[in-house]
Write a protein that holds these residues in place. Sequence first.
Motif, PDB file in Angstrom:
ATOM      1  N   PHE A  38      72.539 -17.371  16.415  1.00  0.00           N
ATOM      2  CA  PHE A  38      73.916 -17.853  16.509  1.00  0.00           C
ATOM      3  C   PHE A  38      74.267 -18.699  15.286  1.00  0.00           C
ATOM      4  N   GLN A  39      73.407 -19.654  14.979  1.00  0.00           N
ATOM      5  CA  GLN A  39      73.686 -20.546  13.856  1.00  0.00           C
ATOM      6  C   GLN A  39      73.716 -19.801  12.524  1.00  0.00           C
ATOM      7  N   LEU A  40      72.820 -18.853  12.334  1.00  0.00           N
ATOM      8  CA  LEU A  40      72.825 -18.078  11.094  1.00  0.00           C
ATOM      9  C   LEU A  40      74.124 -17.307  10.937  1.00  0.00           C
ATOM     10  N   ALA A  41      74.570 -16.663  11.992  1.00  0.00           N
ATOM     11  CA  ALA A  41      75.784 -15.861  11.919  1.00  0.00           C
ATOM     12  C   ALA A  41      77.027 -16.722  11.694  1.00  0.00           C
ATOM     13  N   VAL A  42      77.025 -17.922  12.235  1.00  0.00           N
ATOM     14  CA  VAL A  42      78.178 -18.811  12.086  1.00  0.00           C
ATOM     15  C   VAL A  42      78.200 -19.466  10.706  1.00  0.00           C
ATOM     16  N   ARG A  43      77.043 -19.814  10.168  1.00  0.00           N
ATOM     17  CA  ARG A  43      76.978 -20.614   8.947  1.00  0.00           C
ATOM     18  C   ARG A  43      76.750 -19.842   7.653  1.00  0.00           C
ATOM     19  N   VAL A  44      76.407 -18.579   7.722  1.00  0.00           N
ATOM     20  CA  VAL A  44      76.093 -17.828   6.516  1.00  0.00           C
ATOM     21  C   VAL A  44      77.362 -17.636   5.667  1.00  0.00           C
ATOM     22  N   ARG A  45      77.167 -17.597   4.353  1.00  0.00           N
ATOM     23  CA  ARG A  45      78.293 -17.373   3.450  1.00  0.00           C
ATOM     24  C   ARG A  45      78.872 -15.979   3.693  1.00  0.00           C
ATOM     25  N   PRO A  46      80.169 -15.813   3.455  1.00  0.00           N
ATOM     26  CA  PRO A  46      80.768 -14.488   3.659  1.00  0.00           C
ATOM     27  C   PRO A  46      80.084 -13.382   2.850  1.00  0.00           C
ATOM     28  N   ALA A  47      79.597 -13.691   1.673  1.00  0.00           N
ATOM     29  CA  ALA A  47      78.922 -12.675   0.860  1.00  0.00           C
ATOM     30  C   ALA A  47      77.595 -12.237   1.477  1.00  0.00           C
ATOM     31  N   ASP A  48      77.007 -13.071   2.310  1.00  0.00           N
ATOM     32  CA  ASP A  48      75.707 -12.780   2.915  1.00  0.00           C
ATOM     33  C   ASP A  48      75.811 -12.375   4.387  1.00  0.00           C
ATOM     34  N   LEU A  49      76.979 -12.015   4.855  1.00  0.00           N
ATOM     35  CA  LEU A  49      77.148 -11.668   6.269  1.00  0.00           C
ATOM     36  C   LEU A  49      76.190 -10.582   6.758  1.00  0.00           C
ATOM     37  N   PRO A  50      75.936  -9.518   6.005  1.00  0.00           N
ATOM     38  CA  PRO A  50      75.017  -8.498   6.527  1.00  0.00           C
ATOM     39  C   PRO A  50      73.589  -8.990   6.730  1.00  0.00           C
ATOM     40  N   ALA A  51      73.207 -10.081   6.083  1.00  0.00           N
ATOM     41  CA  ALA A  51      71.837 -10.581   6.203  1.00  0.00           C
ATOM     42  C   ALA A  51      71.580 -11.291   7.532  1.00  0.00           C
ATOM     43  N   ALA A  52      72.611 -11.820   8.164  1.00  0.00           N
ATOM     44  CA  ALA A  52      72.409 -12.606   9.385  1.00  0.00           C
ATOM     45  C   ALA A  52      71.792 -11.806  10.525  1.00  0.00           C
ATOM     46  N   PRO A  53      72.310 -10.623  10.877  1.00  0.00           N
ATOM     47  CA  PRO A  53      71.672  -9.900  11.984  1.00  0.00           C
ATOM     48  C   PRO A  53      70.361  -9.210  11.590  1.00  0.00           C
TER      49      PRO A  53
END
Length: 117
Positions: A38-53
């Motif tokens: 949850f925290q990774l998906a909420v806090r990750v930079r927009p450029a790194d969105l695919p990395a969160a899941p």
Amino acid sequence: MGTGVVALAVTLLGALADSLLLGGPGVLFGMVYVAVCFQLAVRVRPADLPAAPIAGPIAFALALLLLGPTSGAGFGGHVMGLTGGLATQAGWLFAGTGVAAAIVVARAVAIRRSRTR
């Protein structure tokens, strides 16, 4: 810090705490994993969105490999312990990954909509 490093560090700490307090990766480990996703998906930079899941499940598997149950000595025992751990903890794995994916998709849609205005 990078998404993968944070995911791995906190997931390992959750697995270690669960192993020390309750004897093995279980509910505490699963709850920490879902919170990390949850925290990774909420806090990750927009450029790194695919990395969160993606970072979450990798951290989950590595934590189980390092701190999970083993089914004997050697590499084969660790692999069998990992597969057993993944099978018994699959609910937590899918829940955390699903939460991260849903948040990432929602953020990507919101970013795309804000750019078209």
